[in-house]
Design an enzyme around this catalytic site. Structure first.
Site, PDB file in Angstrom:
ATOM      1  N   LYS A   1      16.075 -19.393   0.517  1.00 24.34           N
ATOM      2  CA  LYS A   1      16.239 -19.610  -0.926  1.00 24.34           C
ATOM      3  C   LYS A   1      17.694 -19.506  -1.383  1.00 24.34           C
ATOM      4  O   LYS A   1      18.032 -19.988  -2.461  1.00 24.34           O
ATOM      5  CB  LYS A   1      15.362 -18.634  -1.725  1.00 24.34           C
ATOM      6  CG  LYS A   1      13.885 -18.941  -1.576  1.00 24.34           C
ATOM      7  CD  LYS A   1      13.053 -18.408  -2.709  1.00 24.34           C
ATOM      8  CE  LYS A   1      11.637 -18.948  -2.587  1.00 24.34           C
ATOM      9  NZ  LYS A   1      10.764 -18.561  -3.672  1.00 24.34           N
TER      10      LYS A   1
ATOM     11  N   LYS B   1       7.219 -25.841   4.670  1.00 29.21           N
ATOM     12  CA  LYS B   1       5.942 -25.406   4.085  1.00 29.21           C
ATOM     13  C   LYS B   1       5.769 -26.016   2.692  1.00 29.21           C
ATOM     14  O   LYS B   1       6.746 -26.244   1.979  1.00 29.21           O
ATOM     15  CB  LYS B   1       5.862 -23.873   4.072  1.00 29.21           C
ATOM     16  CG  LYS B   1       6.172 -23.211   2.761  1.00 29.21           C
ATOM     17  CD  LYS B   1       5.960 -21.719   2.802  1.00 29.21           C
ATOM     18  CE  LYS B   1       6.592 -21.114   1.561  1.00 29.21           C
ATOM     19  NZ  LYS B   1       5.696 -20.718   0.504  1.00 29.21           N
TER      20      LYS B   1
ATOM     21  N   LYS C   1       5.421 -24.649  -4.276  1.00 30.91           N
ATOM     22  CA  LYS C   1       5.304 -25.076  -5.679  1.00 30.91           C
ATOM     23  C   LYS C   1       6.660 -25.306  -6.329  1.00 30.91           C
ATOM     24  O   LYS C   1       6.747 -25.979  -7.345  1.00 30.91           O
ATOM     25  CB  LYS C   1       4.473 -24.066  -6.481  1.00 30.91           C
ATOM     26  CG  LYS C   1       5.071 -22.672  -6.626  1.00 30.91           C
ATOM     27  CD  LYS C   1       4.209 -21.840  -7.554  1.00 30.91           C
ATOM     28  CE  LYS C   1       3.632 -20.613  -6.871  1.00 30.91           C
ATOM     29  NZ  LYS C   1       4.616 -19.548  -6.602  1.00 30.91           N
TER      30      LYS C   1
END
Ligand code: ATP
Ligand code: LTN
Length: 329
Positions: free
Chosen positions: A112, A193, A196
């Protein structure tokens, strides 16, 4: 014997099929026998920037989807993480027990933060808050997808560290990860993966996607070269991913699916998969809209938070006493 179960999902976007298969399906299963705490982890969501109106909407939406998927708020505790202030306080305490090196090794942080000019410190200490979420209820089991395994290992280490320094106190929790579907992959890239917060909506199926959008996204999903419907994640990651989704939503085994589509090409398989998904998600969506329009959510969340707070406050008081904090009087 009944165990304590805890998990949470971030209101950082619209929930996906990955969240459903990897996490929520197990929440519903576990509540039958265990004492469950299912949170919407809004304090975790703000570790990346969130628009206030979107955070509010996503928070209600995640809570309503929990219920629509079958979590019973009478049996399980359903609430917002920020409504139980003890999470933030224990989160700070656990942060002080966590080593920088441990946090630097977390792959979610690396993913991230990579390529960003500025990374918030909250994203770095995120796993310490997650450990606090779990330890504050002395949870035995934590149902999550594969990507959270490393955070669970750190939680176990932190529980052990506290117990070693201050005396046996915390339960050391176990992850509860599904055998099939623990890592649903992105529809546009079988190596990433499904997530959202991916900016490409074609990469995921949102639980609230209308039927035609679901059909279209599946028909456009990337597939491996070759044409056989065979489960082999190493050589056919993309078709294997679609087969896992099919299996999880139809109740069929991977072998039954392979047998059904033997000798056929991807087209028919994908068409059927679209219908399987529509049949799975339509009833969930209908319940979701009923729950949102009923106005019942506010009370449900307040009651869940109150029950959770009673447990959390007791644990926190025990932690502070053991660590040497002065009592109020
Ligand atoms: P974000 O993109 O904002 O990081 P996310 O979609 O990865 O979010 P989380 O809120 O981090 O979702 O995860 C909620 C739960 O869903 C966790 O238990 C996580 O392991 C699980 N989960 C998330 N994505 C998947 C996936 N693709 N396959 C299986 N489980 C998943
Ligand atoms: N990090 C988790 C969300 C989360 C969580 C938790 C999961 C926050 N606190 C406690 C299980 C238990 C994620 O899904 N990304």
């Amino acid at each position: 014997m009944a165990k304590k179960v805890l998990s949470g999902i971030q209101p950082s976007g619209s929930l996906t099929l990955g969240n459903y298969i990897g996490a929520i399906k197990n929440f519903v299963k576990l509540q039958e026998e265990h004492e469950c705490y299912f949170m919407v982890v809004d304090l975790h969501a703000i570790t990346v920037s969130q628009d206030p109106a979107a955070l509010r909407e996503n928070s209600e939406s995640v809570a309503a989807l929990y219920l629509a998927a079958g979590i019973d708020p009478v049996v399980s505790n359903v609430y917002m993480q920020s409504h139980v202030q003890q999470h933030a306080e224990l989160g700070w305490i656990i942060t002080t027990l966590t080593a920088m090196g441990e946090l630097e090794r977390m792959t979610q942080f690396k993913d991230k933060s990579s390529g960003k000019d500025s990374v918030g410190a909250g994203l770095f200490v995120y796993p310490s808050l997650m450990a606090a979420d779990i330890l504050i209820y002395n949870a035995d089991l934590v149902p999550v997808g594969e990507d959270q395994k490393q955070h669970l290992e750190l939680t176990r280490d932190l529980a052990g560290r506290f117990n070693h320094r201050f005396g046996e106190f915390f339960t050391v929790p176990e992850p509860y990860i599904p055998e099939v579907g623990a890592r649903i992959m992105s529809l546009d890239d079988g190596t990433k993966k499904m997530s959202k917060s991916n900016p490409n909506p074609g990469s995921y199926i949102a639980l609230l996607d209308p039927p035609d959008v679901i059909r279209k996204k599946i028909s456009r999903a990337t597939t491996d070269s070759g044409r056989e419907v065979i489960f082999d994640p190493a050589t056919k990651p993309e078709i294997s991913n679609l087969m896992s989704i099919y299996a999880e939503c139809s109740g069929m085994t991977l072998q039954q699916i392979a047998d059904r589509y033997e000798g056929q090409m991807y087209g028919g398989f994908k068409k059927d998969l679209g219908e399987v998904l529509v049949a799975t998600l339509e009833p969930l969506q209908q319940k979701y809209h009923e729950i949102r329009s009923s106005g019942a959510l506010t009370d449900i969340l307040a009651e869940g938070a109150e029950r959770a707070r009673n447990v959390a406050a007791q644990t926190l008081a025990g932690v502070k006493e053991r660590m040497g904090f002065l009592p109020l009087r």
